[in-house]
Write an enzyme that holds these catalytic residues in place. Structure first.
Site, mmCIF file in Angstrom:
data_model
loop_
_atom_site.group_PDB
_atom_site.id
_atom_site.type_symbol
_atom_site.label_atom_id
_atom_site.label_comp_id
_atom_site.label_asym_id
_atom_site.label_seq_id
_atom_site.Cartn_x
_atom_site.Cartn_y
_atom_site.Cartn_z
ATOM 1 C CG ASP A 10 -1.917 1.155 1.245
ATOM 2 O OD1 ASP A 10 -2.235 1.684 0.157
ATOM 3 O OD2 ASP A 10 -2.365 1.539 2.329
ATOM 4 C CB SER A 11 0.267 4.805 -0.634
ATOM 5 O OG SER A 11 -0.808 5.034 0.258
ATOM 6 C CE1 TYR A 42 2.191 4.997 -3.860
ATOM 7 C CE2 TYR A 42 0.720 3.095 -4.042
ATOM 8 C CZ TYR A 42 1.996 3.616 -3.932
ATOM 9 O OH TYR A 42 3.073 2.767 -3.887
ATOM 10 N N GLY A 43 -3.418 8.639 -3.343
ATOM 11 C CA GLY A 43 -4.751 9.064 -3.770
ATOM 12 C C GLY A 43 -4.836 10.364 -4.524
ATOM 13 C CB CYS A 73 -3.438 0.605 -2.419
ATOM 14 S SG CYS A 73 -3.555 2.339 -2.908
ATOM 15 C CG ASN A 74 -9.900 0.817 -2.563
ATOM 16 O OD1 ASN A 74 -10.777 0.093 -3.019
ATOM 17 N ND2 ASN A 74 -9.611 0.855 -1.270
ATOM 18 C CB CYS A 182 -9.231 4.653 1.298
ATOM 19 S SG CYS A 182 -7.492 4.933 1.752
ATOM 20 C CB THR A 183 -6.436 -0.096 2.851
ATOM 21 O OG1 THR A 183 -5.387 0.793 2.444
ATOM 22 C CG2 THR A 183 -6.749 -1.058 1.729
ATOM 23 C CG HIS A 184 -4.886 4.860 5.085
ATOM 24 N ND1 HIS A 184 -4.435 4.435 3.857
ATOM 25 C CD2 HIS A 184 -3.781 5.237 5.786
ATOM 26 C CE1 HIS A 184 -3.122 4.564 3.809
ATOM 27 N NE2 HIS A 184 -2.704 5.042 4.971
#
Length: 261
Positions: A10-11, A42-43, A73-74, A182-184
């Protein structure tokens, strides 16, 4: 062969929500996680930059003999999944907002999606909505800056204020299901529930990703059935800065190694 690791990236540390689901579903596996913190988030970056980073990190994981790669990461999935599948000779599992699940659960036929600007703007996301929710009202809300707040551990009134601003269009629309795109975002699930209201269904993609990874390993005969498994974390940023966020989100301290990539 069975002891080869599963690569996850992921970022930043948001993908730990996916790593947690993988650890629960596949306790005997070696999990190798890269937080591309030097390039986080990244978003809000151009798709070409995200694609380049995803290919670099995915290639590095494959060079470590990963038997499967999970793009946790989406945004990176939207920008690079097809290309990763072309260049890597192992299965690649992507992450995308759970629009299909939300569409199946909604009673009001109005759903919300909280995601990064990159995910909301991606052609992949548009295809998801067209495929799974063509007759529903879908309120897609980008959340610039939220990833950074979660990485930094910001809580309390500042977080609540920011979340209220993000979800205001969803509340006005009367959605009853919200996709955490978003994974966050699962790490602020409780705070989101407070500002949205307890009756709103919050949907996380991580369990589905773990099920898909398990299925692919079983199909290929590559699932590790025995052993305690392990988790190894690396960051392209500063390990000393990343380690506190890892400990906070994972629930215990884990060693964080540097990675020059």
């Amino acid at each position: 062969m069975l002891s080869r690791p599963i690569g996850v990236f992921d970022s930043g540390v948001g993908g730990l929500s996916v790593l947690r689901a993988l650890r629960a579903a596949l306790p005997a596996e070696r999990l190798l996680y890269v937080a591309d913190t030097a390039h986080c988030p990244y978003g809000d970056k151009p798709a070409e930059e995200v694609r380049a980073r995803a290919l670099a990190v995915g290639g590095w994981l494959r060079a470590q003999d990963a038997k499967l790669v999970v793009v946790a990461c989406n945004t990176a999935t939207g920008a690079a999944l097809e290309e990763l599948r072309q260049v890597l000779d192992v299965p690649v599992v992507g992450l995308e907002p759970a629009v299909k699940t939300a569409a199946a659960r909604t009673r009001t036929r109005r759903i919300g999606v909280l995601a990064t600007s990159g995910t909301v703007a991606s052609a992949r996301f548009r295809r998801l909505v067209e495929q799974h929710a063509p007759s529903l009202e879908v309120v897609a809300q980008p959340c610039p800056g939220l990833v950074e707040l979660i990485e930094e551990g910001v809580d309390g009134s500042l977080l609540q204020e920011r979340l209220r601003a993000y979800v205001a269009p969803l509340v006005r629309a009367g959605v009853d299901a919200v996709v955490l795109g978003c994974t966050h975002y699962p790490f602020v699930r409780e705070a989101l529930s407070r500002v949205l209201g307890g009756d709103v269904d919050l949907i996380d993609s991580a369990p589905a990703i773990a099920r898909r990874a398990t299925s692919l390993l079983d199909q290929a005969g590559l699932r590790a059935a025995e052993g305690a498994g392990s988790v190894r974390l690396l960051t392209t940023g500063e390990p000393a800065e990343v380690a506190p966020a890892v400990a906070r989100l994972w629930g215990e301290a884990l060693p964080v190694e540097p990675l020059a990539l």
